[in-house]
Design an enzyme around this catalytic site. Structure first.
Site, PDB file in Angstrom:
ATOM      1  N   ALA A  66       0.855  -1.191   0.000  1.00 28.50           N
ATOM      2  CA  ALA A  66       0.000   0.000   0.000  1.00 28.50           C
ATOM      3  C   ALA A  66       0.891   1.241   0.000  1.00 28.50           C
ATOM      4  O   ALA A  66       2.072   1.183   0.353  1.00 28.50           O
ATOM      5  CB  ALA A  66      -0.896  -0.010   1.233  1.00 28.50           C
ATOM      6  N   GLU A 135       3.602  -6.017   7.393  1.00 30.28           N
ATOM      7  CA  GLU A 135       2.952  -4.921   8.112  1.00 30.28           C
ATOM      8  C   GLU A 135       3.424  -4.742   9.551  1.00 30.28           C
ATOM      9  O   GLU A 135       3.516  -3.613  10.038  1.00 30.28           O
ATOM     10  CB  GLU A 135       1.427  -5.130   8.092  1.00 30.28           C
ATOM     11  CG  GLU A 135       0.755  -4.784   6.774  1.00 30.28           C
ATOM     12  CD  GLU A 135       0.736  -5.940   5.779  1.00 30.28           C
ATOM     13  OE1 GLU A 135      -0.005  -5.856   4.795  1.00 30.28           O
ATOM     14  OE2 GLU A 135       1.469  -6.924   5.995  1.00 30.28           O
TER      15      GLU A 135
END
Length: 260
Positions: A66, A135
Protein backbone atom coordinates in the site's frame (compact mmCIF):
# COMPACT_ATOMS: atom_id res chain seq x y z
CA UNK A 1 -13.01 4.25 -19.59
CA UNK A 2 -9.78 6.20 -19.06
CA UNK A 3 -7.72 5.42 -15.96
CA UNK A 4 -4.62 7.02 -14.43
CA UNK A 5 -3.20 4.01 -12.59
CA UNK A 6 -4.33 0.89 -14.43
CA UNK A 7 -4.37 -0.45 -17.98
CA UNK A 8 -6.99 -2.71 -19.56
CA UNK A 9 -6.79 -5.02 -22.54
CA UNK A 10 -9.42 -7.47 -23.70
CA UNK A 11 -8.63 -10.25 -26.14
CA UNK A 12 -10.54 -13.47 -26.81
CA UNK A 13 -12.91 -12.77 -23.88
CA UNK A 14 -9.97 -12.42 -21.47
CA UNK A 15 -9.62 -9.06 -19.72
CA UNK A 16 -6.11 -8.26 -18.52
CA UNK A 17 -6.01 -5.54 -15.86
CA UNK A 18 -2.50 -4.18 -15.24
CA UNK A 19 -1.71 -2.00 -12.25
CA UNK A 20 0.48 0.66 -13.80
CA UNK A 21 2.45 2.69 -11.25
CA UNK A 22 5.95 1.38 -12.00
CA UNK A 23 7.77 4.30 -10.33
CA UNK A 24 5.92 3.41 -7.10
CA UNK A 25 6.37 -0.35 -7.72
CA UNK A 26 2.61 -0.40 -8.40
CA UNK A 27 1.79 0.45 -4.78
CA UNK A 28 -1.91 0.69 -3.99
CA UNK A 29 -3.22 4.13 -3.16
CA UNK A 30 -6.86 5.17 -2.75
CA UNK A 31 -7.15 6.25 -6.36
CA UNK A 32 -5.81 2.93 -7.66
CA UNK A 33 -8.17 0.95 -5.41
CA UNK A 34 -11.10 3.01 -6.70
CA UNK A 35 -10.02 2.51 -10.33
CA UNK A 36 -9.65 -1.23 -9.81
CA UNK A 37 -13.11 -1.35 -8.26
CA UNK A 38 -14.54 0.48 -11.26
CA UNK A 39 -12.73 -1.80 -13.72
CA UNK A 40 -14.03 -4.93 -12.00
CA UNK A 41 -17.53 -3.47 -11.75
CA UNK A 42 -17.56 -2.83 -15.51
CA UNK A 43 -16.10 -6.28 -16.21
CA UNK A 44 -18.90 -7.85 -14.18
CA UNK A 45 -21.49 -6.21 -16.43
CA UNK A 46 -19.63 -6.82 -19.71
CA UNK A 47 -20.77 -10.05 -21.37
CA UNK A 48 -17.64 -10.05 -23.52
CA UNK A 49 -15.46 -10.59 -20.43
CA UNK A 50 -15.32 -14.23 -19.35
CA UNK A 51 -12.06 -14.31 -17.30
CA UNK A 52 -9.97 -11.58 -15.66
CA UNK A 53 -6.19 -11.67 -15.33
CA UNK A 54 -4.74 -9.24 -12.79
CA UNK A 55 -1.05 -8.28 -12.99
CA UNK A 56 1.42 -5.44 -12.44
CA UNK A 57 3.42 -3.43 -14.95
CA UNK A 58 7.16 -3.81 -15.33
CA UNK A 59 9.40 -6.64 -14.18
CA UNK A 60 9.95 -5.61 -10.56
CA UNK A 61 6.56 -5.78 -8.91
CA UNK A 62 3.02 -7.06 -9.02
CA UNK A 63 2.12 -4.68 -6.19
CA UNK A 64 4.81 -3.81 -3.66
CA UNK A 65 2.28 -2.85 -0.99
CA UNK A 66 0.00 0.00 0.00
CA UNK A 67 1.06 3.61 -0.42
CA UNK A 68 2.16 4.26 3.17
CA UNK A 69 2.46 8.01 2.65
CA UNK A 70 -1.33 8.22 2.39
CA UNK A 71 -2.09 6.89 5.87
CA UNK A 72 1.02 7.48 8.00
CA UNK A 73 -0.80 10.08 10.12
CA UNK A 74 -4.20 8.37 10.33
CA UNK A 75 -6.14 8.06 13.61
CA UNK A 76 -7.49 4.67 14.78
CA UNK A 77 -10.92 5.61 13.42
CA UNK A 78 -9.47 6.57 10.04
CA UNK A 79 -7.41 3.38 9.94
CA UNK A 80 -10.46 1.24 10.59
CA UNK A 81 -12.38 3.02 7.83
CA UNK A 82 -9.43 2.58 5.44
CA UNK A 83 -9.45 -1.20 5.93
CA UNK A 84 -13.24 -1.54 5.80
CA UNK A 85 -13.61 0.52 2.63
CA UNK A 86 -10.69 -1.20 0.92
CA UNK A 87 -12.05 -4.65 1.67
CA UNK A 88 -15.53 -3.73 0.45
CA UNK A 89 -14.44 -1.92 -2.72
CA UNK A 90 -11.71 -4.24 -3.87
CA UNK A 91 -10.48 -7.24 -1.90
CA UNK A 92 -13.80 -8.86 -1.00
CA UNK A 93 -15.23 -7.67 -4.31
CA UNK A 94 -12.52 -9.59 -6.18
CA UNK A 95 -12.79 -12.65 -3.94
CA UNK A 96 -16.53 -12.90 -4.60
CA UNK A 97 -16.35 -11.86 -8.25
CA UNK A 98 -18.66 -14.10 -10.33
CA UNK A 99 -16.10 -14.52 -13.11
CA UNK A 100 -12.73 -16.25 -12.62
CA UNK A 101 -9.92 -13.93 -11.50
CA UNK A 102 -6.33 -15.11 -11.99
CA UNK A 103 -3.49 -13.19 -10.36
CA UNK A 104 -0.32 -13.22 -12.48
CA UNK A 105 2.27 -12.30 -9.87
CA UNK A 106 5.46 -10.79 -11.27
CA UNK A 107 8.14 -9.62 -8.83
CA UNK A 108 7.22 -8.25 -5.42
CA UNK A 109 3.76 -8.95 -3.97
CA UNK A 110 3.98 -7.46 -0.50
CA UNK A 111 1.40 -6.27 2.02
CA UNK A 112 -1.66 -5.08 0.15
CA UNK A 113 -0.17 -6.55 -3.01
CA UNK A 114 -0.14 -10.07 -1.61
CA UNK A 115 -3.58 -9.47 -0.12
CA UNK A 116 -4.85 -8.52 -3.59
CA UNK A 117 -3.25 -11.61 -5.13
CA UNK A 118 -4.83 -13.78 -2.41
CA UNK A 119 -8.24 -12.25 -3.12
CA UNK A 120 -7.99 -13.59 -6.67
CA UNK A 121 -9.36 -17.09 -7.21
CA UNK A 122 -5.87 -18.49 -7.78
CA UNK A 123 -2.34 -17.32 -8.44
CA UNK A 124 0.44 -17.90 -11.00
CA UNK A 125 3.90 -16.62 -10.09
CA UNK A 126 6.93 -15.73 -12.15
CA UNK A 127 10.19 -17.26 -10.97
CA UNK A 128 11.39 -13.90 -9.63
CA UNK A 129 8.34 -13.36 -7.41
CA UNK A 130 8.75 -12.46 -3.74
CA UNK A 131 5.78 -12.50 -1.39
CA UNK A 132 5.15 -11.42 2.15
CA UNK A 133 3.06 -9.47 4.65
CA UNK A 134 5.54 -7.07 6.32
CA UNK A 135 2.95 -4.92 8.11
CA UNK A 136 4.09 -5.69 11.67
CA UNK A 137 7.46 -4.12 10.82
CA UNK A 138 5.50 -0.85 10.48
CA UNK A 139 3.60 -1.32 13.73
CA UNK A 140 0.35 -2.38 12.08
CA UNK A 141 -1.23 -5.64 10.90
CA UNK A 142 -2.53 -6.69 7.48
CA UNK A 143 -5.85 -4.91 7.00
CA UNK A 144 -7.05 -6.04 3.60
CA UNK A 145 -7.88 -9.63 4.50
CA UNK A 146 -4.33 -10.92 4.93
CA UNK A 147 -4.83 -12.40 8.40
CA UNK A 148 -7.81 -14.36 7.09
CA UNK A 149 -6.84 -15.47 3.58
CA UNK A 150 -3.20 -16.39 4.23
CA UNK A 151 -4.07 -19.07 6.85
CA UNK A 152 -6.78 -20.43 4.52
CA UNK A 153 -4.17 -20.89 1.81
CA UNK A 154 -1.00 -21.91 3.64
CA UNK A 155 -2.22 -23.07 7.05
CA UNK A 156 -2.23 -21.36 10.44
CA UNK A 157 1.37 -22.09 11.45
CA UNK A 158 2.99 -20.87 8.25
CA UNK A 159 0.72 -17.81 8.20
CA UNK A 160 1.65 -16.98 11.79
CA UNK A 161 5.34 -17.26 10.94
CA UNK A 162 5.09 -15.17 7.76
CA UNK A 163 3.10 -12.41 9.45
CA UNK A 164 5.07 -12.37 12.72
CA UNK A 165 8.50 -12.33 11.06
CA UNK A 166 7.40 -9.88 8.33
CA UNK A 167 9.63 -11.95 6.05
CA UNK A 168 9.39 -12.71 2.35
CA UNK A 169 9.23 -16.06 0.62
CA UNK A 170 10.28 -16.74 -2.96
CA UNK A 171 8.19 -18.25 -5.74
CA UNK A 172 9.28 -21.83 -5.08
CA UNK A 173 8.46 -21.53 -1.37
CA UNK A 174 5.09 -20.05 -2.32
CA UNK A 175 4.47 -23.06 -4.53
CA UNK A 176 5.49 -25.42 -1.72
CA UNK A 177 3.15 -23.54 0.65
CA UNK A 178 0.23 -23.79 -1.85
CA UNK A 179 0.13 -20.00 -1.98
CA UNK A 180 0.49 -20.19 -5.77
CA UNK A 181 -0.62 -22.88 -8.21
CA UNK A 182 2.25 -22.62 -10.70
CA UNK A 183 5.67 -21.00 -11.12
CA UNK A 184 6.83 -20.08 -14.60
CA UNK A 185 9.56 -17.98 -16.18
CA UNK A 186 8.68 -14.30 -16.19
CA UNK A 187 8.49 -14.04 -19.97
CA UNK A 188 5.92 -16.86 -19.99
CA UNK A 189 3.74 -15.57 -17.14
CA UNK A 190 0.92 -13.86 -19.01
CA UNK A 191 0.78 -16.44 -21.77
CA UNK A 192 0.55 -19.22 -19.18
CA UNK A 193 -2.27 -17.39 -17.38
CA UNK A 194 -4.11 -16.83 -20.67
CA UNK A 195 -3.82 -20.52 -21.57
CA UNK A 196 -5.38 -21.42 -18.21
CA UNK A 197 -8.14 -18.90 -18.89
CA UNK A 198 -8.80 -20.55 -22.25
CA UNK A 199 -9.11 -23.94 -20.56
CA UNK A 200 -11.66 -22.49 -18.14
CA UNK A 201 -13.65 -20.90 -20.96
CA UNK A 202 -14.16 -24.26 -22.68
CA UNK A 203 -16.56 -25.08 -19.86
CA UNK A 204 -19.90 -23.62 -18.82
CA UNK A 205 -19.19 -20.18 -17.39
CA UNK A 206 -22.57 -20.32 -15.65
CA UNK A 207 -21.43 -23.45 -13.82
CA UNK A 208 -17.99 -21.93 -13.12
CA UNK A 209 -19.66 -18.93 -11.50
CA UNK A 210 -21.85 -21.22 -9.38
CA UNK A 211 -18.75 -23.16 -8.32
CA UNK A 212 -17.05 -19.93 -7.22
CA UNK A 213 -20.03 -19.13 -4.99
CA UNK A 214 -20.12 -22.62 -3.52
CA UNK A 215 -16.37 -22.76 -2.81
CA UNK A 216 -16.36 -19.31 -1.23
CA UNK A 217 -19.30 -20.24 1.00
CA UNK A 218 -17.08 -22.66 2.91
CA UNK A 219 -15.05 -19.67 4.16
CA UNK A 220 -17.96 -17.50 5.27
CA UNK A 221 -18.85 -17.44 8.96
CA UNK A 222 -22.30 -18.79 9.68
CA UNK A 223 -22.74 -20.23 6.20
CA UNK A 224 -23.06 -23.95 5.52
CA UNK A 225 -21.05 -24.48 2.35
CA UNK A 226 -22.66 -27.85 1.72
CA UNK A 227 -26.09 -26.23 1.65
CA UNK A 228 -24.87 -23.62 -0.83
CA UNK A 229 -23.39 -26.39 -2.98
CA UNK A 230 -26.70 -28.31 -2.97
CA UNK A 231 -28.63 -25.16 -3.93
CA UNK A 232 -26.20 -24.21 -6.70
CA UNK A 233 -26.19 -27.78 -7.98
CA UNK A 234 -29.98 -27.76 -8.13
CA UNK A 235 -30.09 -24.41 -9.93
CA UNK A 236 -27.72 -25.77 -12.57
CA UNK A 237 -30.45 -28.11 -13.79
CA UNK A 238 -32.49 -25.10 -14.88
CA UNK A 239 -29.79 -23.59 -17.11
CA UNK A 240 -29.44 -23.83 -20.86
CA UNK A 241 -25.77 -24.69 -20.31
CA UNK A 242 -26.81 -27.84 -18.44
CA UNK A 243 -29.10 -28.91 -21.25
CA UNK A 244 -26.35 -28.29 -23.80
CA UNK A 245 -23.62 -29.96 -21.75
CA UNK A 246 -25.58 -33.14 -21.07
CA UNK A 247 -26.88 -33.30 -24.64
CA UNK A 248 -23.37 -32.91 -26.03
CA UNK A 249 -22.04 -35.62 -23.71
CA UNK A 250 -24.80 -38.09 -24.57
CA UNK A 251 -24.42 -37.42 -28.28
CA UNK A 252 -20.62 -37.57 -28.15
CA UNK A 253 -20.08 -34.09 -29.50
CA UNK A 254 -18.35 -30.93 -28.28
CA UNK A 255 -20.53 -28.70 -26.14
CA UNK A 256 -21.26 -25.17 -27.35
CA UNK A 257 -22.35 -23.44 -24.16
CA UNK A 258 -24.70 -20.47 -24.62
CA UNK A 259 -23.73 -19.03 -21.22
CA UNK A 260 -27.25 -19.01 -19.84
Amino acid sequence: MSYQNILEEIENNILTITIDRPKKLNALNKETIQELHQAFKQAKEDDEVKVVILTGSGEKAFVAGADISEFADYSPKEGKRLAAEGQEKLFNYVANFPKPVIAAVNGFALGGGLELAMAAHFRIASDNAKMGLPEVSLGVIPGYGGTQRLPQLVGKGRAMEMIMTAGMIDANQALQYNLVNHVVEQDDLLEFAKNLAKKIMKNSMVAVSAAIRAINANYEDGVNGFDVEVNQFGKSFGTEDFKEGTSAFLNKRKAEFPGR
